[in-house]
Design a protein around this motif. Structure first.
Motif: not given
Length: 158
Positions: A2-4, A134-135
């Motif tokens: 997932t996005y961080q 980024k995802a």
């Protein structure tokens, strides 16, 4: 994955802004002189703090978002957030410092979904804690060789 967001350790540079400077920055937002005073007080509490802040793709990295803070800075953060609460359109602790402190001490303070953000002009980056992740996007389907078509399944009739 997932996005961080990107996480950066930063020093806030918020003090020394006059009421006219604050008024200019927040022009058109319907704030009163007392609101400008509370912004100035919040700025004084935030000034000099070293905090991890995040940068997010969704807002084009236009502001630094509060991530967390050290317990040693808890008192200053409490007061900074209290003064910030005073300018909220729907304040829950308007002129109620004792009630705010009680909720804070109980560990029950909730910003009501408000995100605390800082203008890049007020932030000095010290070090990157972690880069943005980024995802992963779903892999595209394999290409169909030129001149071939995908086979369609025949429909069964009942």
């Amino acid at each position: 994955m997932t996005y961080q967001p990107k996480i950066v350790r930063c020093r806030l540079k918020m003090a020394c802004k006059t009421i006219p400077e604050i008024r200019e920055r927040y022009a058109g937002q319907g704030l009163t002189y007392r609101d400008f005073e509370n912004i100035q007080r919040a700025n004084e509490q935030f000034d000099g703090l070293i905090l991890p802040l995040t940068l997010w793709e969704y807002d084009n990295y236009s502001a630094y978002h509060l991530f967390t803070w050290d317990t040693a800075d808890d008192e200053r953060m409490m007061m900074a957030l209290y003064y910030s609460e005073q300018t909220h359109p729907y304040p829950r602790y308007k002129d109620a410092l004792d009630a705010f402190k009680a909720v804070w001490a109980a560990g029950e303070y909730d910003s009501g979904g408000c995100v605390i953000v800082f203008d890049p002009r007020d932030v000095e980056e010290i070090e990157v804690i972690s880069e943005e992740v980024k995802a992963e996007q779903a892999a595209p389907p394999p290409p169909v060789p030129h001149g071939q078509k995908k086979k369609k399944r025949a429909r069964r009739r009942k």
